[in-house]
Motif scaffolding. Structure first.
Motif, PDB file in Angstrom:
ATOM      1  N   THR A   1      13.065-130.977  71.691  1.00 59.35           N
ATOM      2  CA  THR A   1      13.319-132.281  71.868  1.00 59.35           C
ATOM      3  C   THR A   1      12.500-132.849  70.967  1.00 59.35           C
ATOM      4  OG1 THR A   1      11.855-132.294  73.679  1.00 59.35           O
ATOM      5  CG2 THR A   1      14.066-132.300  74.470  1.00 59.35           C
ATOM      6  N   THR A   2      12.844-134.112  70.728  1.00 60.69           N
ATOM      7  CA  THR A   2      12.033-135.020  69.828  1.00 60.69           C
ATOM      8  C   THR A   2      12.386-136.538  69.962  1.00 60.69           C
ATOM      9  OG1 THR A   2      11.229-135.476  67.553  1.00 60.69           O
ATOM     10  CG2 THR A   2      13.620-134.694  67.817  1.00 60.69           C
ATOM     11  N   ARG A   3      11.235-137.300  69.860  1.00 60.67           N
ATOM     12  CA  ARG A   3      11.644-138.714  69.968  1.00 60.67           C
ATOM     13  C   ARG A   3      12.281-139.401  68.596  1.00 60.67           C
ATOM     14  NH1 ARG A   3       6.140-140.853  73.350  1.00 60.67           N
ATOM     15  NH2 ARG A   3       6.631-139.510  75.104  1.00 60.67           N
ATOM     16  N   VAL A   4      12.095-138.413  67.760  1.00 59.54           N
ATOM     17  CA  VAL A   4      12.742-138.699  66.279  1.00 59.54           C
ATOM     18  C   VAL A   4      14.149-139.041  66.391  1.00 59.54           C
ATOM     19  CG1 VAL A   4      12.591-138.412  63.829  1.00 59.54           C
ATOM     20  CG2 VAL A   4      10.599-137.602  65.106  1.00 59.54           C
ATOM     21  N   ASN A   5      14.600-140.076  65.741  1.00 61.28           N
ATOM     22  CA  ASN A   5      16.169-140.129  65.806  1.00 61.28           C
ATOM     23  C   ASN A   5      16.386-139.932  64.280  1.00 61.28           C
ATOM     24  OD1 ASN A   5      18.750-140.966  66.273  1.00 61.28           O
ATOM     25  ND2 ASN A   5      18.503-143.053  66.408  1.00 61.28           N
ATOM     26  N   ASP A   6      17.107-138.809  63.977  1.00 63.34           N
ATOM     27  CA  ASP A   6      17.304-138.419  62.819  1.00 63.34           C
ATOM     28  C   ASP A   6      18.753-137.843  62.733  1.00 63.34           C
ATOM     29  OD1 ASP A   6      17.339-137.144  60.191  1.00 63.34           O
ATOM     30  OD2 ASP A   6      15.366-137.017  60.146  1.00 63.34           O
ATOM     31  N   PRO A   7      19.638-138.133  62.004  1.00 64.52           N
ATOM     32  CA  PRO A   7      20.918-137.655  61.949  1.00 64.52           C
ATOM     33  C   PRO A   7      20.699-136.048  61.528  1.00 64.52           C
ATOM     34  CG  PRO A   7      20.538-139.237  60.126  1.00 64.52           C
ATOM     35  CD  PRO A   7      19.518-139.169  60.918  1.00 64.52           C
ATOM     36  N   VAL A   8      19.769-135.799  60.683  1.00 63.41           N
ATOM     37  CA  VAL A   8      19.662-133.994  60.291  1.00 63.41           C
ATOM     38  C   VAL A   8      19.515-133.289  61.501  1.00 63.41           C
ATOM     39  CG1 VAL A   8      18.051-132.644  58.830  1.00 63.41           C
ATOM     40  CG2 VAL A   8      18.906-135.202  58.150  1.00 63.41           C
ATOM     41  N   MET A   9      18.960-134.023  62.649  1.00 67.98           N
ATOM     42  CA  MET A   9      18.616-132.887  63.534  1.00 67.98           C
ATOM     43  C   MET A   9      20.073-132.126  64.179  1.00 67.98           C
ATOM     44  SD  MET A   9      16.459-133.915  67.211  1.00 67.98           S
ATOM     45  CE  MET A   9      17.895-134.867  68.205  1.00 67.98           C
ATOM     46  N   GLY A  10      21.191-132.713  64.315  1.00 68.87           N
ATOM     47  CA  GLY A  10      22.293-131.816  64.607  1.00 68.87           C
ATOM     48  C   GLY A  10      22.449-130.922  63.464  1.00 68.87           C
ATOM     49  N   ARG A  11      22.421-130.980  62.405  1.00 67.71           N
ATOM     50  CA  ARG A  11      22.409-129.770  61.498  1.00 67.71           C
ATOM     51  C   ARG A  11      21.487-128.673  61.707  1.00 67.71           C
ATOM     52  NH1 ARG A  11      21.938-129.933  54.940  1.00 67.71           N
ATOM     53  NH2 ARG A  11      21.437-127.726  54.506  1.00 67.71           N
ATOM     54  N   ILE A  12      20.323-129.201  61.923  1.00 67.32           N
ATOM     55  CA  ILE A  12      19.195-128.274  62.076  1.00 67.32           C
ATOM     56  C   ILE A  12      19.324-127.372  63.430  1.00 67.32           C
ATOM     57  CG2 ILE A  12      16.655-127.730  62.833  1.00 67.32           C
ATOM     58  CD1 ILE A  12      15.907-130.008  60.798  1.00 67.32           C
ATOM     59  N   LEU A  13      20.046-128.091  64.415  1.00 65.15           N
ATOM     60  CA  LEU A  13      20.414-127.466  65.738  1.00 65.15           C
ATOM     61  C   LEU A  13      21.483-126.296  65.411  1.00 65.15           C
ATOM     62  CD1 LEU A  13      20.183-130.279  68.356  1.00 65.15           C
ATOM     63  CD2 LEU A  13      18.764-128.582  68.073  1.00 65.15           C
TER      64      LEU A  13
END
Length: 545
Positions: free
Chosen positions: A169-181
């Motif tokens: 989890t992270t409070r950072v709202n970053d569209p890259v997060m989906g790719r990293i997951l």
């Protein structure tokens, strides 16, 4: 066409599928939905008598434009546009040698993976050992106190997060997060992390994932070297041109990503000696508290406690002192986990929390910590680090100088009684515990704030201040005690070209996910300046996505 539908609720009182609930929300028949993909799942426990699961889903269906017009009037329904991969801008400057990544934690691994995909052939230098050997060393330390300064809970492949709850989890709202997951799933993480509101992998799945990421880096032309301890940096006219390993080997490069982790104290000291921009920053210290998981489940879920679709409950608690000068809060809460010895230096006791993917130990633990800052330890860049070290040594001495941890039950702590280890759970910390007044190993303002915090938390979670709960000290590694200053746009050190401070150890992240995101963005900054060795890897990754 594909729609995103938010807030599809399924009560635990009903035997309803997600597809049925989505169709009902949209006013459609179940068979109208050709395909459904869960993108987020969260527990709504605000009503203890009717807990529900709240889903965000993607659905494929064929409907008329008139029907579409009706559906998208709902604020929870949107027509989904096809996402495209954002290609990096590649620089033209040539790299001397290869790009170096110091540290194989989340930030270092994701930086190396991104560089490798686009043909940069990164070399990771990790001071510790591969995961499997590291696990053996850590288990040996927990069993008999045999400590290895380069292979422990803090150092080694995977970084400090390898021995944790594996929260993503992270409070950072970053569209890259989906790719990293998706990268994590490709590397071996459970698919559920793609949609869980509070995804976690546990230490067992995280170890698999780390090895998968390392293998992926190698596939794209990267390399990792273990037992490669960087002890110095080659500096000329405020520019980095390489590093020196503990065995004297010099490796030249003008692109060095420093992802050393928050416990690399020798690295911090050397950076300061070289005049590299570094400053003290706030963090938090405190203890670990253990309750029975059953107590936490009951407090959070009421009569639904133990429901198979809920799993072990967690909590997040915050308490401010009346003058707002201090805050006590829970940190890195581990449902169904254990408290572990997490020292990175000989002669110091540090605790952390860890759990397996199933979270089935029957014991809930969390850090309870209080904020500290330069007002407490001074403005010297390394003052916070020395502050940590001082109290860790006190804890080591209080524990009996054998890595036993000082501990006491909540009753004796709250009432200033003779320290007592009797508790209503089976203590999980190894090698062992020593009864000790925690006031003797932590500053007074920390223990005072913890006492008021525990009493306040009991009003939110009934039984939290139960005298049989156990407190184990000390937790000091909530985040880095320093920040290695860098340019916001280029990510390069403000004092030395060629050095790219990165991740939690550099003061720019606070957990696995935010560190991974920072690693990705720092890699992109390196790519924006330098040209790759070859472009084949780039074509491979685009095709695979």
């Amino acid at each position: 066409m594909r729609l995103k539908v938010n807030n599809v609720r399924v009560s635990l009182l009903e035997e309803t599928s997600v597809k049925e609930a989505a169709a009902k929300k949209l006013g459609l028949k179940k068979q109208d939905i050709e395909n459904l993909q869960i993108v987020r799942r969260a527990v709504d426990a605000r009503r203890k008598n009717n807990i529900s699961l709240n889903y965000h889903v993607l659905i494929d269906l064929e409907i008329s434009s008139k029907q579409l017009g009706r559906l998208v009037k709902d604020k929870d329904v949107t027509l989904l546009a096809e996402e495209s991969l954002v290609e990096p801008d590649l620089g033209v400057e040539k790299i001397v040698g290869r790009p170096l990544v110091i540290g194989a934690g989340p930030a270092g691994l994701l930086a190396a993976l991104e560089l490798a995909r686009y043909g940069y052939r990164p070399l990771i230098l990790e001071r510790g050992k591969p995961v499997a050997q590291r696990v053996d060393d850590v288990q040996r330390f927990w069993k008999d106190g045999k400590f290895d300064p380069d292979s422990n809970v803090q150092f080694g492949e995977g970084g400090a997060g390898t021995f944790s709850d594996g929260k993503l989890t992270t409070r950072v709202n970053d569209p890259v997060m989906g790719r990293i997951l998706k990268d994590f799933v490709q590397a071996g993480a459970p698919k559920e992390i793609l949609y869980e509101h509070k995804p976690h992998v546990g230490t067992d799945q995280l170890r698999v994932m780390v090895m998968g990421l390392t293998n992926e880096i190698r596939v794209f032309g990267g390399e990792i070297r273990y037992n490669a301890h960087v002890v110095d940096f080659i500096v000329k006219e405020n520019s980095l041109s390489g590093v020196i390993l503990s065995d004297g080997e010099k490796i030249m490069s003008n692109a060095v990503i420093l992802a050393c982790g928050h416990s690399a104290r020798d690295t911090y000291s050397r950076l300061l000696q070289l005049g590299i921009g570094i400053e003290a920053k706030p963090f938090a210290i405190g203890v670990r508290i253990e309750h029975s998981q059953e107590l936490i489940d009951k407090a959070q879920y009421g009569d639904f406690a133990g429901h198979p679709r809920l799993g072990a409950a967690d909590y997040a608690l915050v308490h401010h002192t009346p003058d707002k000068s201090r805050t006590a809060y829970s940190f890195c809460m581990c449902p169904g986990g254990m408290v572990v010895a997490a020292a990175s230096e000989a002669g110091g006791v540090v605790v952390n929390g860890m759990s397996m993917y199933q979270r089935d130990s029957g014991i809930a633990n969390s850090a309870l910590v209080v904020n500290v800052g330069p007002q407490d330890f001074g403005t010297d860049p390394l003052a916070g680090m020395e502050f940590q070290r001082y109290y860790e040594k006190l804890a080591f001495k209080a524990g009996g100088s054998c890595y036993n941890a000082p501990a006491q039950n909540v009753a004796s702590f709250l009432k200033y009684l003779q320290p007592d280890l009797r508790c209503n759970i089976k203590a999980t910390y190894r090698p062992g515990l020593t009864a000790c007044a925690l006031d003797s190993v932590l500053p007074d303002f920390v223990t005072d704030t913890l006492r008021s915090g525990i009493l306040a938390f009991d009003k939110k979670i009934q039984g939290f201040a139960d005298g049989g709960a156990l407190l184990t000290g000390i937790e000091t590694r909530t985040s880095a005690p320093v920040r290695i200053m860098r340019n916001n746009d280029t990510k390069v050190s403000i004092t030395h070209n060629g050095l790219y401070p990165c991740g939690e150890g550099a003061g720019y992240a606070g957990g696995i996910m935010s560190a991974s995101l920072d690693g990705y963005h720092v890699a992109r900054a390196v790519m924006a300046k330098f040209t790759p060795f070859f472009l084949k890897a780039c074509h491979l990754v685009i095709k695979s996505l």
